[in-house]
Design an enzyme around this catalytic site. Structure first.
Site, mmCIF file in Angstrom:
data_model
loop_
_atom_site.group_PDB
_atom_site.id
_atom_site.type_symbol
_atom_site.label_atom_id
_atom_site.label_comp_id
_atom_site.label_asym_id
_atom_site.label_seq_id
_atom_site.Cartn_x
_atom_site.Cartn_y
_atom_site.Cartn_z
ATOM 1 N N SER A 119 44.059 -11.569 8.763
ATOM 2 C CA SER A 119 44.954 -10.683 8.966
ATOM 3 C C SER A 119 44.444 -9.162 9.053
ATOM 4 O O SER A 119 45.260 -8.316 9.174
ATOM 5 C CB SER A 119 46.084 -10.844 7.757
ATOM 6 O OG SER A 119 45.330 -10.858 6.720
ATOM 7 N N HIS A 140 45.250 -14.443 14.946
ATOM 8 C CA HIS A 140 46.095 -14.211 13.726
ATOM 9 C C HIS A 140 47.384 -15.099 13.955
ATOM 10 O O HIS A 140 48.294 -14.656 14.751
ATOM 11 C CB HIS A 140 46.179 -13.018 13.554
ATOM 12 C CG HIS A 140 47.063 -12.414 12.431
ATOM 13 N ND1 HIS A 140 48.104 -11.417 12.556
ATOM 14 C CD2 HIS A 140 47.419 -13.209 11.231
ATOM 15 C CE1 HIS A 140 48.507 -11.352 11.295
ATOM 16 N NE2 HIS A 140 48.177 -12.370 10.626
ATOM 17 N N GLU A 152 48.702 -13.463 17.538
ATOM 18 C CA GLU A 152 48.054 -12.303 18.043
ATOM 19 C C GLU A 152 46.449 -12.642 18.112
ATOM 20 O O GLU A 152 45.958 -13.048 17.165
ATOM 21 C CB GLU A 152 48.362 -11.222 16.861
ATOM 22 C CG GLU A 152 47.760 -9.895 16.763
ATOM 23 C CD GLU A 152 48.137 -8.968 15.761
ATOM 24 O OE1 GLU A 152 48.269 -7.792 16.160
ATOM 25 O OE2 GLU A 152 47.956 -9.500 14.655
ATOM 26 N N ASN A 190 49.787 -6.592 11.193
ATOM 27 C CA ASN A 190 49.452 -6.227 9.496
ATOM 28 C C ASN A 190 49.257 -5.126 9.390
ATOM 29 O O ASN A 190 49.252 -4.681 8.298
ATOM 30 C CB ASN A 190 48.419 -7.292 9.159
ATOM 31 C CG ASN A 190 48.923 -8.522 8.791
ATOM 32 O OD1 ASN A 190 50.197 -9.127 8.933
ATOM 33 N ND2 ASN A 190 48.041 -9.790 8.303
#
Length: 283
Positions: A119, A140, A152, A190
């Site tokens: 993250s 991610h 992601e 994030n």
């Protein structure tokens, strides 16, 4: 390249989710962790998750027993030698990740791509401790992995277009799309989410509103399915704290300073859903 066998390193919440998703899509999975205790817990979590998935997706044709049989639970890293792709999901701690990659780099075939499920940790930094930085890419995944259609994907400094194409094909085989972003701390999701969660923790700490009200405002005013603190409980407050600390260390910006309440809760073992209590109770 066919991704017949996929190595999944780390049998926590995310690792189990990735393994389940892969097995449901027909892949053989080698799920590796450092202790039999962790793997026993992973088996329990997987059985529960598969039962829930079959219950809520009755038309999916998923056979929990058949899916379970496709996953090999092991503490033997050497079994990763048969992997055609590797997804790493260990804790958000650079020292631990570095050791893992130095270890698996010697075992896994040189042509195999390493996907870093992180993250916040730099993909370029991970690639630097391997002999294949061009084949290291960030992935991610979102929790719960089998239910989330988007990933992601993060391009490291040395990540090649060929590796990105391989990652797209791999994810398509999991039934997922991806959005490719650049390698900066926290990436897109994030860098925004962790700051939001951390600020929400400050709100509770400062007595502005209790956790339930903070979450309800986001759910009812902005149509979010979950509020920031309920999201934090789902991810795990220990993971949240480590991610915020990585952002704070990376940017040297006070806006990423971890909320003292968040640090206190993690120290107390109030980690969210996986411990039964975080900002909310789950007993």
């Amino acid at each position: 390249m066919e991704f017949t066998t996929v190595g999944v390193v780390g049998a926590g919440v995310m690792g189990v989710g990735v393994a389940q998703n892969l097995a449901q899509r027909g892949h053989q999975v080698v799920l590796v962790d450092i202790s039999d205790e962790v793997l026993d817990n992973a088996r329990r979590e997987l059985r529960n998750s598969l039962r829930a998935y079959a219950l809520f997706n009755k038309g999916s044709g998923v056979d929990p027993a058949a899916v379970f049989e496709k996953i090999e639970f092991t503490t033997d890293y050497e079994l990763l030698a048969k992997a055609d792709f590797v997804v790493e999901n260990v804790t958000e701690d650079w020292g631990i990740k570095q050791q893992v990659y130095e270890r698996i780099d010697r075992i896994v075939r040189p042509d195999v791509v390493f996907a870093v499920n992180t993250s916040a940790i730099s993909i370029t930094r991970v690639g630097s401790v391997t002999t294949r930085p061009d084949r290291v890419i960030g992935m991610h995944f979102m929790n719960p992995v089998p239910m989330k259609p988007m990933v992601e994907v993060i391009r490291g400094h040395h990540t090649t277009p060929e590796t990105i194409d391989t990652a797209r094909r791999f994810l398509a085989g999991m039934g997922k799309e991806c959005i490719v972003v650049e390698d900066v701390p926290g990436f897109v999701s994030n860098r925004v989410l962790m700051l939001t969660i951390n600020e929400a923790a400050f709100l509770v700490q400062d007595g502005v509103a209790p956790a339930a009200d903070v979450d309800r405002i986001f759910q009812t005013c902005f149509d979010h399915k979950m509020g920031p603190l309920e999201t934090a409980d789902l991810i795990g407050l220990d993971t949240i704290l480590k991610s915020v600390e990585v952002l704070y260390e990376s940017f040297n910006d006070s806006k990423y300073r971890p909320a003292p309440l968040l640090k206190k809760m993690v120290a107390a073992g109030l980690l969210g859903r996986k411990s039964g209590e975080g900002f909310h109770k789950y007993h």
